[in-house]
Design a protein around this motif. Structure first.
Motif, PDB file in Angstrom:
ATOM      1  N   MET B   1       0.835  -1.197   0.000  1.00 26.19           N
ATOM      2  CA  MET B   1       0.000   0.000   0.000  1.00 26.19           C
ATOM      3  C   MET B   1       0.872   1.250   0.000  1.00 26.19           C
ATOM      4  O   MET B   1       0.697   2.152  -0.796  1.00 26.19           O
ATOM      5  CB  MET B   1      -0.866  -0.020   1.263  1.00 26.19           C
ATOM      6  CG  MET B   1      -1.830   1.145   1.364  1.00 26.19           C
ATOM      7  SD  MET B   1      -3.206   0.990   0.239  1.00 26.19           S
ATOM      8  CE  MET B   1      -3.470   2.692  -0.160  1.00 26.19           C
ATOM      9  N   PHE B   2       1.844   1.236   0.930  1.00 24.51           N
ATOM     10  CA  PHE B   2       2.756   2.360   1.034  1.00 24.51           C
ATOM     11  C   PHE B   2       3.534   2.563  -0.264  1.00 24.51           C
ATOM     12  O   PHE B   2       3.634   3.655  -0.794  1.00 24.51           O
ATOM     13  CB  PHE B   2       3.754   2.107   2.179  1.00 24.51           C
ATOM     14  CG  PHE B   2       3.613   3.121   3.270  1.00 24.51           C
ATOM     15  CD1 PHE B   2       3.379   4.443   2.956  1.00 24.51           C
ATOM     16  CD2 PHE B   2       3.705   2.750   4.597  1.00 24.51           C
ATOM     17  CE1 PHE B   2       3.235   5.372   3.958  1.00 24.51           C
ATOM     18  CE2 PHE B   2       3.567   3.671   5.601  1.00 24.51           C
ATOM     19  CZ  PHE B   2       3.328   4.987   5.281  1.00 24.51           C
ATOM     20  N   VAL B   9       2.527   8.854  -6.208  1.00 24.44           N
ATOM     21  CA  VAL B   9       2.899  10.258  -6.029  1.00 24.44           C
ATOM     22  C   VAL B   9       3.992  10.645  -7.010  1.00 24.44           C
ATOM     23  O   VAL B   9       3.954  11.710  -7.631  1.00 24.44           O
ATOM     24  CB  VAL B   9       3.345  10.517  -4.580  1.00 24.44           C
ATOM     25  CG1 VAL B   9       3.934  11.914  -4.455  1.00 24.44           C
ATOM     26  CG2 VAL B   9       2.179  10.358  -3.636  1.00 24.44           C
ATOM     27  N   ALA B  12       2.547  11.017 -10.402  1.00 25.80           N
ATOM     28  CA  ALA B  12       1.696  12.208 -10.453  1.00 25.80           C
ATOM     29  C   ALA B  12       2.537  13.472 -10.496  1.00 25.80           C
ATOM     30  O   ALA B  12       2.251  14.409 -11.236  1.00 25.80           O
ATOM     31  CB  ALA B  12       0.773  12.227  -9.244  1.00 25.80           C
ATOM     32  N   LEU B  15       3.924  14.018 -13.846  1.00 32.23           N
ATOM     33  CA  LEU B  15       2.857  14.478 -14.737  1.00 32.23           C
ATOM     34  C   LEU B  15       2.574  15.964 -14.511  1.00 32.23           C
ATOM     35  O   LEU B  15       2.389  16.729 -15.453  1.00 32.23           O
ATOM     36  CB  LEU B  15       1.582  13.670 -14.482  1.00 32.23           C
ATOM     37  CG  LEU B  15       1.460  12.334 -15.214  1.00 32.23           C
ATOM     38  CD1 LEU B  15       0.245  11.587 -14.729  1.00 32.23           C
ATOM     39  CD2 LEU B  15       1.379  12.570 -16.717  1.00 32.23           C
ATOM     40  N   ALA B  16       2.556  16.345 -13.234  1.00 28.89           N
ATOM     41  CA  ALA B  16       2.231  17.726 -12.891  1.00 28.89           C
ATOM     42  C   ALA B  16       3.253  18.672 -13.505  1.00 28.89           C
ATOM     43  O   ALA B  16       2.903  19.715 -14.058  1.00 28.89           O
ATOM     44  CB  ALA B  16       2.223  17.898 -11.378  1.00 28.89           C
ATOM     45  N   ALA B  19       2.639  18.946 -17.120  1.00 25.05           N
ATOM     46  CA  ALA B  19       1.418  19.682 -17.430  1.00 25.05           C
ATOM     47  C   ALA B  19       1.588  21.171 -17.209  1.00 25.05           C
ATOM     48  O   ALA B  19       1.116  21.985 -17.987  1.00 25.05           O
ATOM     49  CB  ALA B  19       0.278  19.158 -16.572  1.00 25.05           C
ATOM     50  N   GLU B  26      -0.706  27.892 -22.632  1.00 28.02           N
ATOM     51  CA  GLU B  26      -2.036  27.499 -23.099  1.00 28.02           C
ATOM     52  C   GLU B  26      -3.111  28.532 -22.826  1.00 28.02           C
ATOM     53  O   GLU B  26      -4.115  28.586 -23.517  1.00 28.02           O
ATOM     54  CB  GLU B  26      -2.411  26.219 -22.361  1.00 28.02           C
ATOM     55  CG  GLU B  26      -3.257  25.268 -23.154  1.00 28.02           C
ATOM     56  CD  GLU B  26      -3.521  24.058 -22.307  1.00 28.02           C
ATOM     57  OE1 GLU B  26      -4.485  24.094 -21.539  1.00 28.02           O
ATOM     58  OE2 GLU B  26      -2.752  23.091 -22.383  1.00 28.02           O
ATOM     59  N   ASP B  27      -2.885  29.354 -21.780  1.00 27.35           N
ATOM     60  CA  ASP B  27      -4.005  30.115 -21.256  1.00 27.35           C
ATOM     61  C   ASP B  27      -4.302  31.443 -21.945  1.00 27.35           C
ATOM     62  O   ASP B  27      -5.162  32.172 -21.518  1.00 27.35           O
ATOM     63  CB  ASP B  27      -3.779  30.378 -19.764  1.00 27.35           C
ATOM     64  CG  ASP B  27      -4.137  29.159 -18.952  1.00 27.35           C
ATOM     65  OD1 ASP B  27      -4.913  28.349 -19.477  1.00 27.35           O
ATOM     66  OD2 ASP B  27      -3.640  29.008 -17.832  1.00 27.35           O
TER      67      ASP B  27
END
Lengths: 415, 425
Positions: B1-2, B9, B12, B15-16, B19, B26-27
């Protein structure tokens, strides 16, 4: 990952205490009947994953009366720090969601924000109904109690700085919590239909209160307020909807994190003990009334946060937005999502936001003559929505969460 | 689990990073000036929010269908400057929270050119800021609230209905001339509708002998009507919504209280009130005074009524032709007129400039007010009285302002429909 037994707890369960004599040792008590089809039906009332772990070994064996009544008393066998684990999951999910907000258009972000708002309210309601066995049809009113202070505080402060928003939201949460305590004290003495009726009255009183004191609350038209734009450090063209999504999802993350820890704590176990058998719980030294009031207070705080953020999304509050329909929709969402664990809140929130547009989309392909079209305009999606609800509830009495749990279990077994 | 969580994480976070790098570029707003949202060479997409379900659906749900039918009629005749009008109607069930959502859907998702005739004060009031931020023309709001006439605060928003102050001034003017020396009282809804109407009445008549109000959630008006009776009121001006007009008349009859009733156009026309009052309608409504700014849907001799009735028959499944149908058609007609005036190079700015230029002539009995510093709709109303089971217009239309200006007759007469019933530029 452990194979989690997931017994469904229907709201009818809590009616038992008033309607029939307590029968803690009988696995076929009326409220449990809908779960009969699931293999996990005999498992202890492990409404949360922790208790599910305990039940894992006993899921297929004969019911153990002691365990059933005292499931909450058994310490969850899990290594490591629960808070740390939940924090890690929250941060991980948070990062993924933040990335997602960059990839989708503003309207989707707004929908995501709405899901976030519901994710502040629904876990508390699941805690109240699924874990503690109290029903509330008045959470829309508690949301209103969280929302109106936001409008009033924002207008009083000017609403042009970020800290104004923080103060406003806190004011909303505190107000809703206080109201929740008052309602909770009354609710603690009521069961089943009486409790439903009392909370329903709270929900129905919102428009009356706002029109009677229309000098403060702005009557039917409500109040609108200014809101500071997203911090300029995020970029000049940072869409406001994405900022709203962040705010709402932050609220949702905090709520989920706190409640996930709470239901695994001693308090969580007393909640379930009170739900399963008040007499046994009292004999075990639990102050039943206090636990019931506390459950209401915790759930009201969540509703207050949700209501406050709902106001932030709309930049206005009005009684129409927090009417009876909202209260009933919340109840419907947790039944649909699944009362067995906090995860049901996620499904419920998604359902509340997505089902209506899906029904709209499904009915758009139908062609009718002009006058039939006129009569069906707006009503056909409602009908589709209703039918979808009936289908889900009859085929999956444990809600979407129960359905998903069953599906993953089957998958794992076939592997 | 850990281990699982840690790996999650890490993934992620990676990915962050990716992104956020992607997001920086993009904005910026896309299509700046190059294209107009919702407008192509062959189509114009317009949206609206209406109560198609819920407590306000009865009656009001007919408005948008009528507007759509008129657009289909125009489209069948070649559209406006070669563009066909697509009208997207979304249901908000008269719930302000739902309005927030569906208007965002219209603007952000469907990218409509303009929002047309959004219905309701509490519902539409909540989206004014959103529409302003997104620079969406917010045309012909279906409400008489002064909220929608704030050209400096909300330059994109234009009201449509006659505002409550103006109409009650016309009603009060009629009361002053027709019932001199009578004791005049006021009964209204406890929101800006009632407040504005009372303001109009008192501007013309001075303070009223007695005033009462009601909340729409409480359907018992006996205490208020009783108070009016006790105060000896002979003429009562009403700022009530249709169901409450009917309730008030019925309650007065039950209490044996006879008085002259003068109701706002919001409070229902003859057909609507008759439907609510049932068998007692002819007796209770005899002598009832109200006003309006559109021709009667029952007046076959009026060329506008005939035109819209024909459109209704062909493009709206020949549903019952009533006040709301008439209203919806008038909205459609006025919008087409604005589009024509905006010219071939349609932009949001050119459309709003065209409306601010004003000078629209249409089915209404009175002119529209639109100008640079006035974004309210109709400038007055004409009184009608119910006599012998028929509603008939009285005198000429009257126009006035929302301040202390005089109430003056409008004698220029109504416009006649253009050839084929479609405005040209």
């Amino acid at each position: 990952m452990p194979n989690r037994a997931k017994p469904e707890t229907m709201p009818a369960d809590e009616g038992r205490a008033a309607a029939t004599p307590p029968a803690p040792a009988d696995p076929s008590t009326p409220g449990r009947a809908p779960a009969g089809s699931a293999p996990a039906a005999n498992a202890p009332a492990g409404a949360d994953p922790a208790a599910g772990d305990v039940s894992r070994q006993g899921a297929t064996t004969a019911p153990d009366p002691v365990r059933r009544a005292g499931a909450a008393g058994a310490a969850p066998i899990r290594r490591g720090n629960t808070l740390l684990r939940h924090l890690l999951i929250a941060v991980g999910l948070g990062v993924v969601v933040v990335i997602a907000t960059y990839q989708i258009e503003p309207f989707r972000n707004y929908q995501l924000a709405t899901i976030g708002v519901y994710l502040c309210v629904l876990p508390g309601l699941i805690l109240l109904t699924g874990f503690n066995g109290q029903i509330s049809l008045g959470h829309g009113a508690l949301m209103a109690a969280g929302a109106y202070p936001v409008a009033l505080t924002q207008n009083a402060l000017g609403g042009d700085a970020q800290w104004h928003l923080l103060v406003s939201v806190l004011a909303g949460v505190v107000t809703a919590t206080v109201l929740g305590a008052v309602v909770g004290v009354a609710a603690a003495r009521l069961h089943g239909p009486y409790l439903a009726g009392a909370t329903l009255a709270v929900a129905a009183s919102v428009p009356a209160v706002t029109t009677t004191f229309d000098g403060v609350f702005g009557g039917d038209a409500g109040l609108s307020f200014a809101l500071a734009p997203a911090p300029s450090s995020l970029g000049v063209y940072f869409p406001f909807e994405r900022w709203q999504a962040w705010l709402a999802l932050l609220g949702a993350a905090i709520t989920m994190l706190l409640l996930a820890n709470l239901v695994r704590s001693r308090f969580g176990r007393t909640l379930r003990a009170v739900r399963d058998d008040e007499v046994a719980a009292a004999l075990a030294g639990i102050h039943v009334g206090r636990v019931r009031v506390l459950a209401f207070v915790v759930s009201a705080a969540g509703a207050g946060l949700g209501g406050a953020l709902f106001a932030v999304l709309a930049q206005s509050v009005s009684p129409g937005a927090y009417g009876l329909t909202l209260s009933l929709n919340l109840m419907l969402a947790i039944v649909l999502g699944g009362l067995g664990g906090l995860r049901g809140a996620l499904w419920g929130a998604i359902a509340l936001v997505a089902l209506q547009p899906l029904a709209d989309w499904a009915t758009r392909s139908f062609e009718f003559s002009a006058d039939v079209q006129q009569r069906l305009e707006g009503t056909l999606p409602l009908a589709v929505f209703g039918v979808a609800l009936i289908v889900v509830m009859t085929t999956a009495p444990g809600g979407v969460d129960g359905l998903v749990a069953r599906a993953t279990r089957r998958l794992r077994r076939s592997r | 689990m850990f281990r699982f969580a840690r790996r999650g994480v890490a993934v992620a976070a990676a990915l962050a990073l990716a992104a956020s790098v992607a997001a920086c570029s993009e904005d910026s707003p896309s299509g700046n000036g190059a294209s107009v949202p919702g407008v192509t060479d062959t189509t114009i997409l317009v949206g609206t929010h209406q109560p198609l379900t819920g407590r306000a659906a009865a009656g009001y749900s007919k408005i948008s269908a009528a507007t759509k039918a008129y657009f289909e009629y125009v489209n069948a005749n070649g559209g406006v400057h070669g563009r066909k009008i697509e009208y997207k109607i979304v249901d908000d069930a008269y719930n302000p929270a739902k309005t927030q959502e569906v208007v965002r859907q219209l603007v952000l998702q469907d990218k409509v050119f303009a929002v047309l005739n959004g219905l309701g004060t509490p519902t539409h009031g909540g989206v004014l800021d959103f529409l302003k931020t997104n620079k969406v023309p917010d045309l012909f709001v279906s409400s008489g609230s002064a909220l929608f006439n704030q050209p400096t605060k909300y330059p994109n928003t234009f009201g449509f209905n006659v505002d409550y102050v103006t109409e009650s001034k016309v009603l009060a003017n009629y009361v002053k001339k027709t019932f001199p020396g009578k004791k005049v009282c006021f009964f209204g809804q406890n929101d800006d509708f009632g407040d504005d109407a009372l303001k109009g009445v008192e501007t013309v008549l001075g303070s009223v002998a007695a005033k009462q109000n009601y909340v729409p959630t409480n359907t018992n008006v006996a205490p208020q009507v009783g108070a009016l009776k006790a105060a000896g009121c002979q003429v009562n001006v009403l700022a009530t919504i249709t169901p409450f007009t009917a309730l008030t008349l019925g309650t007065a009859a039950k209490l044996g209280y006879r008085a002259q009733w003068v109701g706002s156009s919001v409070g229902g026309d003859f057909v609507g009130l008759s439907a609510l009052l049932g068998k007692a309608a002819p007796l209770l409504l005899e002598g009832y005074v109200t006003s309006g700014y559109l021709p009667s849907p029952l007046d076959e001799a009026n060329p506008w009524t005939k035109l819209f009735k024909d459109v209704n028959a062909e493009y709206n499944g020949n549903t019952t032709f009533e006040v709301n149908t008439m209203f919806g058609m008038a909205v459609g007609y006025t919008f087409v007129q604005a589009l024509q005036a905006a010219g071939k190079d349609l932009t949001r700015e050119s459309l709003m400039a065209a409306i601010e230029k004003g000078g629209f002539e249409g089915p209404s009995l009175v002119p529209m007010r639109y100008s640079k510093d006035d974004h309210s709709g109709f400038s007055g109303t004409q009184i009608s009285v119910i006599k012998g089971g028929k509603q008939a217009l009285v005198d000429t239309p009257y126009v006035t302002d929302t301040g202390s200006g005089p109430v003056e007759p409008y004698t220029e007469g109504a416009a006649t429909p253009p050839a084929k019933g479609i405005p040209s530029d």
